[in-house]
Scaffold this active site. Structure first.
Site, PDB file in Angstrom:
ATOM      1  N   PRO A   9       0.571  -1.457  -0.204  1.00  5.89           N
ATOM      2  CA  PRO A   9      -0.238  -0.294   0.128  1.00  5.89           C
ATOM      3  C   PRO A   9       0.539   1.361  -0.313  1.00  5.89           C
ATOM      4  O   PRO A   9       2.034   1.280   0.933  1.00  5.89           O
ATOM      5  CB  PRO A   9      -0.930   0.034   1.135  1.00  5.89           C
ATOM      6  CG  PRO A   9       0.274  -1.091   1.794  1.00  5.89           C
ATOM      7  CD  PRO A   9       0.640  -1.956   1.373  1.00  5.89           C
ATOM      8  N   ASN A  10       0.196   2.131  -1.168  1.00  2.44           N
ATOM      9  CA  ASN A  10       1.096   3.462  -0.561  1.00  2.44           C
ATOM     10  C   ASN A  10       2.275   3.662  -1.433  1.00  2.44           C
ATOM     11  O   ASN A  10       2.752   4.713  -1.714  1.00  2.44           O
ATOM     12  CB  ASN A  10       1.146   4.667   0.276  1.00  2.44           C
ATOM     13  CG  ASN A  10      -0.134   4.375   1.211  1.00  2.44           C
ATOM     14  OD1 ASN A  10      -1.251   5.183   0.067  1.00  2.44           O
ATOM     15  ND2 ASN A  10      -0.767   3.259   2.556  1.00  2.44           N
ATOM     16  N   ARG A  17       5.000  10.955  -2.434  1.00  2.00           N
ATOM     17  CA  ARG A  17       4.772  11.076  -1.228  1.00  2.00           C
ATOM     18  C   ARG A  17       5.851  10.957   0.051  1.00  2.00           C
ATOM     19  O   ARG A  17       6.768   9.895  -0.686  1.00  2.00           O
ATOM     20  CB  ARG A  17       3.637   9.186  -0.487  1.00  2.00           C
ATOM     21  CG  ARG A  17       4.509   8.936   0.389  1.00  2.00           C
ATOM     22  CD  ARG A  17       3.599   7.369   1.142  1.00  2.00           C
ATOM     23  NE  ARG A  17       3.235   7.108   2.194  1.00  2.00           N
ATOM     24  CZ  ARG A  17       3.572   6.133   2.704  1.00  2.00           C
ATOM     25  NH1 ARG A  17       4.714   4.816   1.527  1.00  2.00           N
ATOM     26  NH2 ARG A  17       3.848   5.666   3.958  1.00  2.00           N
ATOM     27  N   TYR A  22      11.133   8.905   1.137  1.00  4.16           N
ATOM     28  CA  TYR A  22      11.253   7.545   0.258  1.00  4.16           C
ATOM     29  C   TYR A  22      11.330   8.217  -0.869  1.00  4.16           C
ATOM     30  O   TYR A  22      11.549   7.776  -1.553  1.00  4.16           O
ATOM     31  CB  TYR A  22       9.899   7.357  -0.031  1.00  4.16           C
ATOM     32  CG  TYR A  22       8.929   6.740   0.749  1.00  4.16           C
ATOM     33  CD1 TYR A  22       8.697   5.736   1.499  1.00  4.16           C
ATOM     34  CD2 TYR A  22       8.180   7.955   1.746  1.00  4.16           C
ATOM     35  CE1 TYR A  22       8.586   4.898   1.893  1.00  4.16           C
ATOM     36  CE2 TYR A  22       7.968   7.141   2.815  1.00  4.16           C
ATOM     37  CZ  TYR A  22       7.483   5.753   3.664  1.00  4.16           C
ATOM     38  OH  TYR A  22       6.860   5.196   4.423  1.00  4.16           O
ATOM     39  N   ASN A  71       8.342  -5.559  -0.744  1.00  9.50           N
ATOM     40  CA  ASN A  71       7.672  -4.267   0.601  1.00  9.50           C
ATOM     41  C   ASN A  71       6.079  -3.899   0.830  1.00  9.50           C
ATOM     42  O   ASN A  71       5.769  -3.788  -0.109  1.00  9.50           O
ATOM     43  CB  ASN A  71       8.437  -3.122  -0.305  1.00  9.50           C
ATOM     44  CG  ASN A  71       8.337  -2.349   0.250  1.00  9.50           C
ATOM     45  OD1 ASN A  71       7.956  -1.882   1.545  1.00  9.50           O
ATOM     46  ND2 ASN A  71       9.169  -0.752   0.424  1.00  9.50           N
ATOM     47  N   ALA A  74       2.838  -0.739   5.276  1.00 16.24           N
ATOM     48  CA  ALA A  74       2.559  -0.376   6.479  1.00 16.24           C
ATOM     49  C   ALA A  74       1.804  -2.018   7.297  1.00 16.24           C
ATOM     50  O   ALA A  74       2.109  -2.198   8.494  1.00 16.24           O
ATOM     51  CB  ALA A  74       0.695   0.362   6.172  1.00 16.24           C
ATOM     52  N   GLU A  95      12.537  -9.339   2.609  1.00 19.39           N
ATOM     53  CA  GLU A  95      11.366  -8.364   2.753  1.00 19.39           C
ATOM     54  C   GLU A  95      12.148  -7.049   3.186  1.00 19.39           C
ATOM     55  O   GLU A  95      13.542  -6.816   2.764  1.00 19.39           O
ATOM     56  CB  GLU A  95      10.900  -7.945   4.381  1.00 19.39           C
ATOM     57  CG  GLU A  95      10.482  -7.346   4.698  1.00 19.39           C
ATOM     58  CD  GLU A  95      10.043  -7.028   6.686  1.00 19.39           C
ATOM     59  OE1 GLU A  95       9.734  -6.459   7.180  1.00 19.39           O
ATOM     60  OE2 GLU A  95      10.607  -8.699   7.186  1.00 19.39           O
ATOM     61  N   HIS A  97      12.042  -2.459   3.008  1.00 22.32           N
ATOM     62  CA  HIS A  97      12.004  -1.187   2.765  1.00 22.32           C
ATOM     63  C   HIS A  97      13.315  -0.279   2.644  1.00 22.32           C
ATOM     64  O   HIS A  97      13.988  -0.254   2.569  1.00 22.32           O
ATOM     65  CB  HIS A  97      11.668  -0.864   4.598  1.00 22.32           C
ATOM     66  CG  HIS A  97      10.693  -2.055   5.299  1.00 22.32           C
ATOM     67  ND1 HIS A  97       9.323  -1.727   5.186  1.00 22.32           N
ATOM     68  CD2 HIS A  97      11.371  -3.188   5.884  1.00 22.32           C
ATOM     69  CE1 HIS A  97       8.768  -3.480   5.662  1.00 22.32           C
ATOM     70  NE2 HIS A  97      10.072  -3.596   6.045  1.00 22.32           N
ATOM     71  N   ARG A 104      12.228   5.361  12.371  1.00 20.75           N
ATOM     72  CA  ARG A 104      11.191   6.324  12.391  1.00 20.75           C
ATOM     73  C   ARG A 104      10.174   6.099  13.692  1.00 20.75           C
ATOM     74  O   ARG A 104      10.256   5.577  14.960  1.00 20.75           O
ATOM     75  CB  ARG A 104      10.027   5.502  10.956  1.00 20.75           C
ATOM     76  CG  ARG A 104      11.263   5.865  10.145  1.00 20.75           C
ATOM     77  CD  ARG A 104      10.190   5.726   8.771  1.00 20.75           C
ATOM     78  NE  ARG A 104       9.212   6.980   8.517  1.00 20.75           N
ATOM     79  CZ  ARG A 104       8.405   6.472   7.317  1.00 20.75           C
ATOM     80  NH1 ARG A 104       8.872   4.955   7.255  1.00 20.75           N
ATOM     81  NH2 ARG A 104       7.260   6.710   7.261  1.00 20.75           N
TER      82      ARG A 104
END
Length: 137
Positions: A9-10, A17, A22, A71, A74, A95, A97, A104
């Site tokens: 998502p996103n 964004r 990012y 990735n 969330a 995984e 990121h 964060r």
């Protein structure tokens, strides 16, 4: 070798964004660089904002592809369903990121999918995807 990169998502909003976190490049702008760097690897790409669609895609490819770079956005911090899916697959999952999630918000420090993945790469911007491909090679 056949690898799929799956973004959650996103991540369709990369380049727009929160560029301070990012970056200013979309994934669609970055993907050709990866394909050029790895001409001997068939790299596919899939993105969805919907948890079930991510699971469906991983189940579709997770028994025949040589690896999955995931990735989960969330969903990394919330999805037992993704964890269970990853555990059921034959293909190794890395995984990824873009940001260092440990620098964060506190809720981003816990991944529900890490234990099911072969490894975790975070904090190297879009280059995290390249590092994941290197790990799968």
């Amino acid at each position: 070798m056949k690898i799929i990169i799956i973004n959650g998502p996103n991540l369709n909003l990369l380049g727009v964004r929160e560029p301070g976190i990012y970056g200013s490049s979309s994934f669609e702008q970055y993907l050709p660089q990866l394909k050029l760097r790895y001409p001997d690897i068939d790299i596919e790409y899939y993105q969805s904002n919907v948890e079930g669609e991510l699971i469906n895609k991983m189940q579709e490819v997770g028994f025949t592809y040589d690896g999955i770079v995931l990735n989960a956005g969330a969903y990394t911090h919330t999805s037992v369903a993704l964890h269970d899916c990853i555990r059921s697959l034959k293909s190794p999952v890395i995984e990824v990121h873009i940001s260092n999630v440990h620098q964060r918000e506190e809720f981003r420090h816990k991944s529900l999918i890490s234990a099911a993945c072969k490894g975790v790469i975070c904090g190297f911007g879009l280059d995290s995807y390249r590092l994941a491909i290197e790990a799968l090679k």
